[in-house]
Motif scaffolding. Structure first.
Motif, PDB file in Angstrom:
ATOM      1  N   LEU A  15       0.490  -1.290  -0.241  1.00  0.00           N
ATOM      2  CA  LEU A  15      -0.185   0.315  -0.071  1.00  0.00           C
ATOM      3  C   LEU A  15       0.867   1.124  -0.408  1.00  0.00           C
ATOM      4  CD1 LEU A  15      -3.168   2.081  -0.164  1.00  0.00           C
ATOM      5  CD2 LEU A  15      -3.046   1.126   2.387  1.00  0.00           C
ATOM      6  N   LEU A  16       1.655   1.227   0.606  1.00  0.00           N
ATOM      7  CA  LEU A  16       2.763   2.185   0.691  1.00  0.00           C
ATOM      8  C   LEU A  16       3.167   3.003  -0.451  1.00  0.00           C
ATOM      9  CD1 LEU A  16       3.848   5.011   2.840  1.00  0.00           C
ATOM     10  CD2 LEU A  16       5.970   3.435   3.488  1.00  0.00           C
ATOM     11  N   ALA A  17       4.033   1.772  -1.333  1.00  0.00           N
ATOM     12  CA  ALA A  17       4.289   1.744  -2.326  1.00  0.00           C
ATOM     13  C   ALA A  17       3.403   2.061  -3.982  1.00  0.00           C
ATOM     14  CB  ALA A  17       4.543   0.448  -3.220  1.00  0.00           C
ATOM     15  N   GLU A  18       1.952   2.082  -3.283  1.00  0.00           N
ATOM     16  CA  GLU A  18       0.901   2.547  -4.110  1.00  0.00           C
ATOM     17  C   GLU A  18       1.131   3.802  -4.334  1.00  0.00           C
ATOM     18  OE1 GLU A  18      -1.439   1.162  -6.917  1.00  0.00           O
ATOM     19  OE2 GLU A  18       0.352  -0.979  -6.891  1.00  0.00           O
ATOM     20  N   LEU A  19       1.337   4.356  -3.196  1.00  0.00           N
ATOM     21  CA  LEU A  19       0.700   5.265  -2.174  1.00  0.00           C
ATOM     22  C   LEU A  19       2.029   6.931  -2.702  1.00  0.00           C
ATOM     23  CD1 LEU A  19      -0.616   4.791   1.269  1.00  0.00           C
ATOM     24  CD2 LEU A  19      -1.968   5.207  -0.888  1.00  0.00           C
ATOM     25  N   VAL A  20       2.721   5.952  -2.894  1.00  0.00           N
ATOM     26  CA  VAL A  20       4.022   7.202  -2.846  1.00  0.00           C
ATOM     27  C   VAL A  20       4.353   7.327  -4.918  1.00  0.00           C
ATOM     28  CG1 VAL A  20       6.699   6.936  -3.663  1.00  0.00           C
ATOM     29  CG2 VAL A  20       5.550   6.127  -1.645  1.00  0.00           C
ATOM     30  N   LEU A  21       3.315   6.535  -5.724  1.00  0.00           N
ATOM     31  CA  LEU A  21       2.993   6.445  -6.436  1.00  0.00           C
ATOM     32  C   LEU A  21       1.962   7.510  -7.002  1.00  0.00           C
ATOM     33  CD1 LEU A  21       3.450   3.267  -8.656  1.00  0.00           C
ATOM     34  CD2 LEU A  21       4.237   4.904  -8.426  1.00  0.00           C
ATOM     35  N   GLY A  30     -16.912   4.689   0.359  1.00  0.00           N
ATOM     36  CA  GLY A  30     -17.750   4.159  -1.251  1.00  0.00           C
ATOM     37  C   GLY A  30     -17.586   3.458  -1.883  1.00  0.00           C
ATOM     38  N   GLU A  31     -18.235   2.822  -2.699  1.00  0.00           N
ATOM     39  CA  GLU A  31     -18.035   2.379  -3.732  1.00  0.00           C
ATOM     40  C   GLU A  31     -17.225   2.605  -4.996  1.00  0.00           C
ATOM     41  OE1 GLU A  31     -21.103   0.030  -6.739  1.00  0.00           O
ATOM     42  OE2 GLU A  31     -21.588   0.046  -4.508  1.00  0.00           O
ATOM     43  N   GLU A  32     -17.183   4.037  -5.125  1.00  0.00           N
ATOM     44  CA  GLU A  32     -16.454   4.423  -6.453  1.00  0.00           C
ATOM     45  C   GLU A  32     -14.878   4.252  -6.129  1.00  0.00           C
ATOM     46  OE1 GLU A  32     -15.836   8.016  -8.598  1.00  0.00           O
ATOM     47  OE2 GLU A  32     -18.200   7.876  -8.236  1.00  0.00           O
ATOM     48  N   ILE A  37      -9.352   0.863  -5.991  1.00  0.00           N
ATOM     49  CA  ILE A  37      -8.246  -0.405  -5.215  1.00  0.00           C
ATOM     50  C   ILE A  37      -8.456  -0.709  -5.702  1.00  0.00           C
ATOM     51  CG2 ILE A  37      -8.421  -0.721  -3.070  1.00  0.00           C
ATOM     52  CD1 ILE A  37      -9.264   1.856  -1.412  1.00  0.00           C
ATOM     53  N   LEU A  38      -9.892  -1.190  -6.090  1.00  0.00           N
ATOM     54  CA  LEU A  38      -9.693  -2.816  -6.752  1.00  0.00           C
ATOM     55  C   LEU A  38      -9.148  -2.882  -8.396  1.00  0.00           C
ATOM     56  CD1 LEU A  38     -13.189  -3.994  -6.030  1.00  0.00           C
ATOM     57  CD2 LEU A  38     -11.239  -5.401  -5.137  1.00  0.00           C
ATOM     58  N   ALA A  39      -9.343  -1.768  -9.418  1.00  0.00           N
ATOM     59  CA  ALA A  39      -8.133  -1.605 -10.245  1.00  0.00           C
ATOM     60  C   ALA A  39      -6.885  -1.829 -10.432  1.00  0.00           C
ATOM     61  CB  ALA A  39      -8.748  -0.182 -11.228  1.00  0.00           C
ATOM     62  N   ARG A  40      -6.480  -1.566  -8.814  1.00  0.00           N
ATOM     63  CA  ARG A  40      -5.171  -1.434  -8.776  1.00  0.00           C
ATOM     64  C   ARG A  40      -4.397  -2.024  -8.027  1.00  0.00           C
ATOM     65  NH1 ARG A  40      -4.023   4.519  -6.842  1.00  0.00           N
ATOM     66  NH2 ARG A  40      -1.412   4.032  -6.413  1.00  0.00           N
ATOM     67  N   GLU A  41      -5.801  -3.412  -8.510  1.00  0.00           N
ATOM     68  CA  GLU A  41      -5.039  -4.911  -8.153  1.00  0.00           C
ATOM     69  C   GLU A  41      -4.469  -4.691  -6.196  1.00  0.00           C
ATOM     70  OE1 GLU A  41      -2.880  -6.929  -9.996  1.00  0.00           O
ATOM     71  OE2 GLU A  41      -3.918  -6.247 -11.816  1.00  0.00           O
ATOM     72  N   LEU A  42      -5.180  -4.118  -5.486  1.00  0.00           N
ATOM     73  CA  LEU A  42      -5.430  -4.571  -4.114  1.00  0.00           C
ATOM     74  C   LEU A  42      -6.823  -4.422  -3.503  1.00  0.00           C
ATOM     75  CD1 LEU A  42      -3.909  -0.651  -3.400  1.00  0.00           C
ATOM     76  CD2 LEU A  42      -2.211  -3.126  -2.899  1.00  0.00           C
TER      77      LEU A  42
END
Length: 131
Positions: A15-21, A30-32, A37-42
């Motif tokens: 998650l930290l790596a994703e947040l740095v990006l 919410g759902e959006e 998040i799911l699109a970034r495979e998390l």
């Protein structure tokens, strides 16, 4: 000034790596946000718990409907990458030591490459020329 030491789980490091990006929408919104998040495979539930923990540690902030890495979080992320690279290089050194008796030219080429004394092409040429 040295960085404080943090023991993070694999999902927290991811998650930290994703947040740095790029910051993520806060999954609590919410759902959006969950779709992003799911699109970034998390995993949404991991992001919820990990974002809370990273924010508590000061490695991330949750504000304005988003989760973002702090400067400290980015530094911890890059320190973890550096440590992982050092570990892999250490493995390469141990491999070279293990094969040095049987493959001295290869061992010498890898050692010089790892030390930055030669380029990959030069290392490959030194192995090819001596075989």
């Amino acid at each position: 000034m040295p960085l404080p030491h943090f023991v993070l789980t694999d999902s927290q490091l991811r998650l930290l790596a994703e947040l740095v990006l790029q910051p993520l929408p806060d999954p609590a919104t919410g759902e959006e946000a969950e779709m992003v998040i799911l699109a970034r495979e998390l995993d949404v539930s991991d992001v919820l718990s990990d974002a809370r923990e990273l924010a508590f540690l000061g490695l991330a902030v949750r504000e304005n409907g988003a989760v973002a890495a702090t400067d400290l979080g980015a530094a911890v992320h890059y320190q973890a990458l550096h440590e992982a690279a050092e570990s892999r290089l250490s493995d390469v050194v141990r491999l070279v030591a293990a094969v040095e008796d049987d493959q001295p030219r290869l061992a010498r080429a890898v050692r010089h490459l790892a030390q930055g004394h030669v380029s990959l092409d030069q290392a490959l040429a030194s192995v090819d020329m001596e075989t």
